[in-house]
Design a protein around this motif. Sequence first.
Motif, short mmCIF file in Angstrom:
data_model
loop_
_atom_site.label_atom_id
_atom_site.label_comp_id
_atom_site.label_asym_id
_atom_site.label_seq_id
_atom_site.Cartn_x
_atom_site.Cartn_y
_atom_site.Cartn_z
N LEU A 43 0.63 -1.12 -0.07
CA LEU A 43 0.00 0.01 0.01
C LEU A 43 0.73 1.18 -0.02
CD1 LEU A 43 -3.08 -1.00 2.38
CD2 LEU A 43 -2.61 -1.30 -0.18
N ALA A 44 1.87 1.11 0.65
CA ALA A 44 2.87 2.15 0.63
C ALA A 44 3.27 2.62 -0.95
CB ALA A 44 4.09 2.04 1.46
N ASN A 45 3.75 1.62 -1.67
CA ASN A 45 4.05 1.52 -3.08
C ASN A 45 2.73 2.09 -3.88
OD1 ASN A 45 5.89 0.53 -5.23
ND2 ASN A 45 4.05 -0.03 -5.96
N GLU A 46 1.66 1.83 -3.47
CA GLU A 46 0.49 2.34 -4.50
C GLU A 46 0.26 3.76 -3.99
OE1 GLU A 46 -1.28 0.99 -6.76
OE2 GLU A 46 -0.38 -0.94 -6.59
N LEU A 47 0.52 4.15 -2.71
CA LEU A 47 0.01 5.43 -2.38
C LEU A 47 1.16 6.57 -2.81
CD1 LEU A 47 -1.65 5.06 1.17
CD2 LEU A 47 -2.69 5.43 -0.99
N VAL A 48 2.50 6.04 -2.75
CA VAL A 48 3.42 7.02 -3.31
C VAL A 48 3.30 6.99 -4.74
CG1 VAL A 48 5.93 7.14 -3.52
CG2 VAL A 48 4.80 6.41 -1.01
N THR A 49 3.02 5.93 -5.37
CA THR A 49 2.94 5.91 -6.96
C THR A 49 1.94 7.04 -7.19
OG1 THR A 49 3.77 3.68 -7.37
CG2 THR A 49 2.34 4.68 -8.96
N ASN A 50 0.69 7.19 -6.40
CA ASN A 50 -0.27 8.02 -6.84
C ASN A 50 0.02 9.30 -6.55
OD1 ASN A 50 -1.95 6.00 -7.40
ND2 ASN A 50 -3.41 5.99 -5.57
N ALA A 51 0.80 9.56 -5.44
CA ALA A 51 1.37 10.97 -5.14
C ALA A 51 2.17 11.31 -6.24
CB ALA A 51 1.96 10.92 -3.71
N VAL A 52 3.12 10.73 -6.71
CA VAL A 52 4.26 10.89 -7.60
C VAL A 52 3.60 11.33 -9.14
CG1 VAL A 52 6.27 10.32 -6.25
CG2 VAL A 52 5.22 8.92 -8.44
N THR A 53 2.66 10.42 -9.40
CA THR A 53 1.84 10.52 -10.61
C THR A 53 0.87 11.47 -10.89
OG1 THR A 53 1.82 8.14 -10.82
CG2 THR A 53 0.43 9.03 -12.18
N HIS A 54 0.14 11.91 -9.62
CA HIS A 54 -0.92 12.86 -9.66
C HIS A 54 -0.78 14.32 -9.29
CE1 HIS A 54 -3.47 9.74 -11.25
NE2 HIS A 54 -3.16 8.88 -10.21
N CYS A 55 0.45 14.51 -8.39
CA CYS A 55 0.75 15.78 -7.84
C CYS A 55 1.20 16.73 -8.93
CB CYS A 55 1.88 15.61 -6.82
SG CYS A 55 2.23 17.03 -6.22
N ARG A 56 0.58 17.76 -9.09
CA ARG A 56 0.99 18.59 -10.13
C ARG A 56 1.99 19.89 -9.71
NH1 ARG A 56 -4.98 19.99 -12.56
NH2 ARG A 56 -5.61 17.87 -13.44
N VAL A 57 2.35 19.61 -8.34
CA VAL A 57 3.20 20.83 -7.92
C VAL A 57 4.69 20.28 -8.53
CG1 VAL A 57 4.41 21.88 -6.00
CG2 VAL A 57 2.09 21.20 -5.91
N THR A 58 5.38 21.49 -9.05
CA THR A 58 7.05 20.98 -9.66
C THR A 58 7.70 20.96 -8.56
OG1 THR A 58 6.11 22.37 -11.66
CG2 THR A 58 8.44 21.79 -11.24
N HIS A 59 8.81 19.90 -8.70
CA HIS A 59 9.74 19.73 -7.52
C HIS A 59 9.25 19.53 -6.15
CE1 HIS A 59 12.20 20.96 -11.05
NE2 HIS A 59 11.74 22.35 -11.05
N ALA A 60 8.15 18.69 -6.31
CA ALA A 60 7.58 18.60 -4.93
C ALA A 60 8.43 17.41 -4.07
CB ALA A 60 6.38 18.39 -5.03
N LEU A 61 7.97 17.24 -2.91
CA LEU A 61 8.71 16.32 -2.20
C LEU A 61 7.41 15.69 -1.61
CD1 LEU A 61 11.57 17.63 0.22
CD2 LEU A 61 11.60 16.25 -1.96
N VAL A 62 7.60 14.10 -1.46
CA VAL A 62 6.23 13.37 -1.05
C VAL A 62 6.72 13.02 0.34
CG1 VAL A 62 4.97 11.41 -1.20
CG2 VAL A 62 5.45 12.85 -3.36
N GLU A 63 5.90 12.92 1.36
CA GLU A 63 6.41 12.72 2.73
C GLU A 63 5.68 11.41 3.11
OE1 GLU A 63 6.82 15.49 6.10
OE2 GLU A 63 4.90 14.35 6.77
N VAL A 64 6.41 10.42 3.73
CA VAL A 64 5.88 9.05 4.00
C VAL A 64 6.01 9.24 5.65
CG1 VAL A 64 5.89 6.59 3.86
CG2 VAL A 64 6.47 7.99 1.73
#
Length: 140
Positions: A43-64
């Motif tokens: 599920l971490a893989n799924e949620l992180v993949t969703n975040a990197v795929t759908h986030c429209r903010v350039t040069h963003a960081l994803v927090e886990v």
Amino acid sequence: MPSTETFRIPKHRRHVPTARQRVRKALAGWGVGDELADSVTLLANELVTNAVTHCRVTHALVEVRLTLDGPALTLEVADPDRDRLPRPHDSAPDEEGGRGLALVAALADGWGHRQEAYAKCVWARFRVTETAGTHVPARA
């Protein structure tokens, strides 16, 4: 006192395996059992993949963030695109994607999302029990 592991990765698909490895390492350090560790890592893989795929903010960081607090284990994945909330949908059998949130709903004991001041967070909760010092899923 709860145990917490928090880290950030750049919003890029090549960093998803890093997130998966960090989650697996934290769970192993806490003695989380194999079946639960597999589910949380998936599920971490799924949620992180969703975040990197759908986030429209350039040069963003994803927090886990993983939090183990007694019988509760919580996985949270946040990104700065606070207005793009996750929406589950029915995928056609021939679609390659679109099943991640259904998988989250099937494997977690609860899940949801929230908008924060500068981010959105998608979370999944799991019940755990302690048997001989190792955490195992509470459900059969």
